[in-house]
Motif scaffolding. Sequence first.
Motif, mmCIF file in Angstrom:
data_model
loop_
_atom_site.group_PDB
_atom_site.id
_atom_site.type_symbol
_atom_site.label_atom_id
_atom_site.label_comp_id
_atom_site.label_asym_id
_atom_site.label_seq_id
_atom_site.Cartn_x
_atom_site.Cartn_y
_atom_site.Cartn_z
ATOM 1 N N LEU A 101 -45.550 -33.050 61.288
ATOM 2 C CA LEU A 101 -46.797 -33.220 60.604
ATOM 3 C C LEU A 101 -46.692 -33.178 58.944
ATOM 4 C CD1 LEU A 101 -48.952 -31.113 63.162
ATOM 5 C CD2 LEU A 101 -48.756 -33.860 62.924
ATOM 6 N N VAL A 102 -47.585 -33.733 58.236
ATOM 7 C CA VAL A 102 -47.722 -33.663 56.943
ATOM 8 C C VAL A 102 -48.964 -33.404 56.528
ATOM 9 C CG1 VAL A 102 -46.980 -34.847 54.845
ATOM 10 C CG2 VAL A 102 -45.565 -35.340 56.801
ATOM 11 N N ASP A 103 -49.191 -32.425 55.385
ATOM 12 C CA ASP A 103 -50.406 -32.133 54.856
ATOM 13 C C ASP A 103 -50.579 -33.301 54.016
ATOM 14 O OD1 ASP A 103 -52.483 -31.110 53.369
ATOM 15 O OD2 ASP A 103 -51.506 -29.294 52.792
ATOM 16 N N PRO A 104 -51.767 -34.109 54.038
ATOM 17 C CA PRO A 104 -52.130 -35.008 53.121
ATOM 18 C C PRO A 104 -52.869 -34.676 51.944
ATOM 19 C CG PRO A 104 -53.853 -35.008 55.108
ATOM 20 C CD PRO A 104 -52.736 -33.876 55.280
ATOM 21 N N GLY A 105 -53.261 -33.563 51.798
ATOM 22 C CA GLY A 105 -53.934 -33.122 50.571
ATOM 23 C C GLY A 105 -55.208 -32.962 50.561
ATOM 24 N N GLY A 106 -55.922 -33.486 51.789
ATOM 25 C CA GLY A 106 -57.446 -33.712 51.915
ATOM 26 C C GLY A 106 -57.804 -33.817 53.357
ATOM 27 N N PRO A 107 -58.967 -33.770 53.941
ATOM 28 C CA PRO A 107 -59.545 -33.874 55.176
ATOM 29 C C PRO A 107 -59.072 -35.478 55.937
ATOM 30 C CG PRO A 107 -61.291 -34.399 53.551
ATOM 31 C CD PRO A 107 -60.270 -33.961 52.606
ATOM 32 N N VAL A 108 -58.800 -35.299 57.113
ATOM 33 C CA VAL A 108 -58.541 -36.753 57.834
ATOM 34 C C VAL A 108 -59.940 -37.294 58.127
ATOM 35 C CG1 VAL A 108 -57.470 -37.593 60.032
ATOM 36 C CG2 VAL A 108 -56.647 -35.435 58.777
ATOM 37 N N PRO A 109 -59.944 -38.540 57.740
ATOM 38 C CA PRO A 109 -61.159 -39.151 58.092
ATOM 39 C C PRO A 109 -61.649 -39.141 59.722
ATOM 40 C CG PRO A 109 -60.103 -40.554 56.693
ATOM 41 C CD PRO A 109 -59.164 -39.355 57.298
ATOM 42 N N PRO A 110 -62.846 -38.880 59.860
ATOM 43 C CA PRO A 110 -63.201 -38.844 61.561
ATOM 44 C C PRO A 110 -62.614 -39.858 62.488
ATOM 45 C CG PRO A 110 -65.027 -38.252 60.141
ATOM 46 C CD PRO A 110 -64.135 -39.067 59.206
ATOM 47 N N PHE A 111 -62.737 -41.249 61.944
ATOM 48 C CA PHE A 111 -62.214 -42.254 62.894
ATOM 49 C C PHE A 111 -60.740 -42.196 63.099
ATOM 50 C CE2 PHE A 111 -61.498 -44.318 58.799
ATOM 51 C CZ PHE A 111 -60.470 -44.954 58.856
ATOM 52 N N ILE A 112 -60.001 -41.671 62.072
ATOM 53 C CA ILE A 112 -58.329 -41.293 62.107
ATOM 54 C C ILE A 112 -58.094 -40.326 63.211
ATOM 55 C CG2 ILE A 112 -56.451 -40.866 61.079
ATOM 56 C CD1 ILE A 112 -57.146 -43.538 60.336
ATOM 57 N N GLN A 113 -59.116 -39.287 63.191
ATOM 58 C CA GLN A 113 -59.049 -38.103 63.977
ATOM 59 C C GLN A 113 -59.282 -38.468 65.507
ATOM 60 O OE1 GLN A 113 -60.893 -34.370 62.957
ATOM 61 N NE2 GLN A 113 -61.218 -34.978 61.112
ATOM 62 N N VAL A 114 -60.291 -39.529 65.770
ATOM 63 C CA VAL A 114 -60.203 -40.119 67.046
ATOM 64 C C VAL A 114 -59.298 -40.895 67.521
ATOM 65 C CG1 VAL A 114 -62.017 -41.535 68.343
ATOM 66 C CG2 VAL A 114 -62.856 -40.066 66.903
ATOM 67 N N LEU A 115 -58.727 -41.889 66.524
ATOM 68 C CA LEU A 115 -57.667 -42.743 66.889
ATOM 69 C C LEU A 115 -56.267 -42.082 67.191
ATOM 70 C CD1 LEU A 115 -56.588 -45.731 66.997
ATOM 71 C CD2 LEU A 115 -55.926 -45.648 64.516
ATOM 72 N N THR A 116 -55.868 -41.049 66.300
ATOM 73 C CA THR A 116 -54.572 -40.363 66.267
ATOM 74 C C THR A 116 -54.607 -39.141 67.216
ATOM 75 O OG1 THR A 116 -54.783 -39.259 64.377
ATOM 76 C CG2 THR A 116 -53.932 -41.554 64.414
ATOM 77 N N GLY A 117 -55.751 -38.503 67.244
ATOM 78 C CA GLY A 117 -55.845 -36.837 67.653
ATOM 79 C C GLY A 117 -55.350 -35.895 66.784
ATOM 80 N N ILE A 118 -54.866 -36.425 65.665
ATOM 81 C CA ILE A 118 -54.675 -35.585 64.389
ATOM 82 C C ILE A 118 -55.932 -34.859 63.675
ATOM 83 C CG2 ILE A 118 -53.276 -35.020 62.433
ATOM 84 C CD1 ILE A 118 -51.265 -37.200 63.517
ATOM 85 N N MET A 122 -55.196 -29.219 62.212
ATOM 86 C CA MET A 122 -53.953 -29.257 62.826
ATOM 87 C C MET A 122 -52.821 -29.564 61.466
ATOM 88 S SD MET A 122 -54.024 -31.877 65.943
ATOM 89 C CE MET A 122 -52.257 -31.969 65.957
ATOM 90 N N LEU A 123 -53.589 -29.637 60.463
ATOM 91 C CA LEU A 123 -52.490 -29.846 59.294
ATOM 92 C C LEU A 123 -52.347 -29.110 58.375
ATOM 93 C CD1 LEU A 123 -53.280 -33.769 58.646
ATOM 94 C CD2 LEU A 123 -51.790 -32.781 59.977
ATOM 95 N N VAL A 124 -53.109 -27.687 58.349
ATOM 96 C CA VAL A 124 -53.355 -26.524 57.973
ATOM 97 C C VAL A 124 -51.864 -26.075 57.782
ATOM 98 C CG1 VAL A 124 -54.239 -24.419 57.163
ATOM 99 C CG2 VAL A 124 -55.726 -26.262 58.002
ATOM 100 N N GLY A 125 -51.198 -25.710 56.616
ATOM 101 C CA GLY A 125 -49.963 -25.069 56.577
ATOM 102 C C GLY A 125 -48.893 -26.143 56.872
ATOM 103 N N ALA A 126 -49.060 -27.421 57.145
ATOM 104 C CA ALA A 126 -47.793 -28.344 57.348
ATOM 105 C C ALA A 126 -47.426 -28.359 55.775
ATOM 106 C CB ALA A 126 -48.427 -29.456 57.906
ATOM 107 N N PRO A 127 -46.091 -28.812 55.738
ATOM 108 C CA PRO A 127 -45.563 -29.038 54.570
ATOM 109 C C PRO A 127 -46.022 -30.562 54.063
ATOM 110 C CG PRO A 127 -44.093 -29.778 56.528
ATOM 111 C CD PRO A 127 -45.305 -29.041 56.947
ATOM 112 N N THR A 128 -46.009 -30.425 52.672
ATOM 113 C CA THR A 128 -46.408 -31.674 52.001
ATOM 114 C C THR A 128 -45.566 -32.714 52.053
ATOM 115 O OG1 THR A 128 -45.497 -31.008 49.727
ATOM 116 C CG2 THR A 128 -47.769 -30.182 50.391
ATOM 117 N N ILE A 129 -45.675 -33.968 52.036
ATOM 118 C CA ILE A 129 -44.812 -35.061 51.527
ATOM 119 C C ILE A 129 -43.646 -34.973 50.697
ATOM 120 C CG2 ILE A 129 -46.168 -36.674 50.047
ATOM 121 C CD1 ILE A 129 -44.384 -37.795 53.000
#
Length: 631
Positions: A101-118, A122-129
């Motif tokens: 997983l990769v920290d995108p530096g901001g929130p994940v849009p709701p429709f992306i959360q529904v599509l991917t389940g991410i 889940m991304l809190v503490g993940a490494p950056t790109i």
Amino acid sequence: MPGRTRPDGRGAACTTLSDVVGSVRAMSSPRRLRPSHPEVPAPGATGVQVALDELGTPLSDVTFVVVDLETTGGRAAEDAITEIGAVKVRGGEVLGEFQTLVDPGGPVPPFIQVLTGITTSMLVGAPTIGEVLPSFLEFARGAVLVAHNAPFDVGFLRAAAARSERAWPGFQVVDTVRLARRVVLRDEAPNHKLSTLAALFGATVTPNHRALADARATVDVLHALLGRLAPLGVTHLEDLATATDPVPADVRRRSTLADGLPDAPGVYLFRGPRDEVLYVGVSTTSLRRRVRSYFTSAEKRGRMQEMVRLAVRVDPVVCATPLEARVRELRLIAEHAPRYNRRSRAPERMPWVRLTDEPFPRLSVVREVREGRAHIGPFASRALAQQAVDALHATFPVRQCTGRLPVVPSADAHACVLAEVGRCGAPCTGGQDVAAYAPVAAAVRDAMTGDPRDVAQAHAVRIRTLAAQERFEEAATVRDRLTSYVRGAGRAQRHARAAACRELVAARRTDDGGWELLLVRHGRFAGTAVVDRRTDPRPAVAALRAGGEHVTASVPPATAAHPEETDLLLAWLEQPGVRLVEVDGEWSSPARSAQAVRDAAAAVTLDLVVPRPALVDDAPTAPGAAPQRTA
């Protein structure tokens, strides 16, 4: 929280960047890897292992990294990566997997959360790109990247590399969407989505918009697509690079004609069903790659596709240097006259312009050179030769009638209109005797064999006059006439120099510090050799001279070779850095030659006059040209 999947298929949590890197290294070991080319043959086995660089790179030996990304949106310049999944495969075997997983530096849009389940949590503490990308690039180093809709995934990776100020390695990329469009028909599948193709080909993993699962499904789709492409002749990496090109299937299937060709400079001959030579071509780098290009969309000529359909084999002629390859091509075209070659196949038919040997000489277009007469050429066509004749006629009052004139004119002779307008001295009626006509013939002879300034200056003035009167089409005709004359005279003078030189040895430094040696006799390629930087070139020069082709002297300005062959040799000799090693005979040019003004004459346009001094006296010498003496 980022995670990974080990080669045994079991998942395990990964909470730190060091754990991500360590897991990638651990997963680089093969899961079911079998050696493609065992070093020890099986007992009782016979035969010789063919080198890969002779065949190209079979797809079974190519390492693919199939990658899939999950992102916060569809715009690489604005959105960010949330997950990377990749599978490394070769020969149908999985070598390793990469997932984080990769920290995108901001929130994940709701429709992306529904599509991917991410989700964002889940991304809190993940490494950056910026932390993940070096590990991925190391995982994929030296491989061919594969993705479903590759412009999307590769676009995000390239944008991430740019934001991290990291150079993009420039992977070769394969897009399974484009491959599917090539071999999956509409009656098989309504579209080319990954889920549709995975169901069609019975993939072992169902795509679910998670990066690693989608990458695994794409692996199965890739293998299925390659299986369908194989009967179409897509069996090597070089084929795959152009597999999506709109090439007819029967043409692509013939790509096997290139198998076994060497990766070296040389000449190739396409042969037909009766062993006839259909086409002769040249490659200055790799015969195999050049011949393979005939079976891809890189070949646009319709007649070449027709030729490929007729061909049953390709014969290679390996050459030591690119120059030798070009020379061999010319000779083989002249020897076989292939029906699909448009290059000059009959050098003996190339026309010359000759000043005849008679009491009142005239200009004539001829097919052969005779000793003791002034010639210019040879020309590519009779029309170009006639343009050169017109240029000389426009400059000098030389007679234009075609018959042989007697020294004493006949009583019933009549002058033509050229005499009436002052363009001819009328030797046919006694207006000029042999002595009075001689200076005219001498001026024409000098313009053909030496100084071209009178012709060039007369035409430049005429161009300026016509341009001032806005008679541009007529000015263009005069320009073309001048160009043909200067090229023909320059070629004859250069060829005469080469024809008169009994033997010439020249050397040029190669890229690795060695020497490329060339032997020329009477303007004909007589041999070549290459020595490395650790070898004394002098014994090679002696061996080249002793073993070079014997060449019979020609009648200058014609050389003992195809005119285009001599042009190739002279161009090589005039390269910067070429050194003359041995010269047996004279190697010189007139101080005021047609070659010296050729570039200046080419600069004559409809509204430009080249001053007389600039045509010769100010002509620059090419830097680093082969040394010449001035006569």
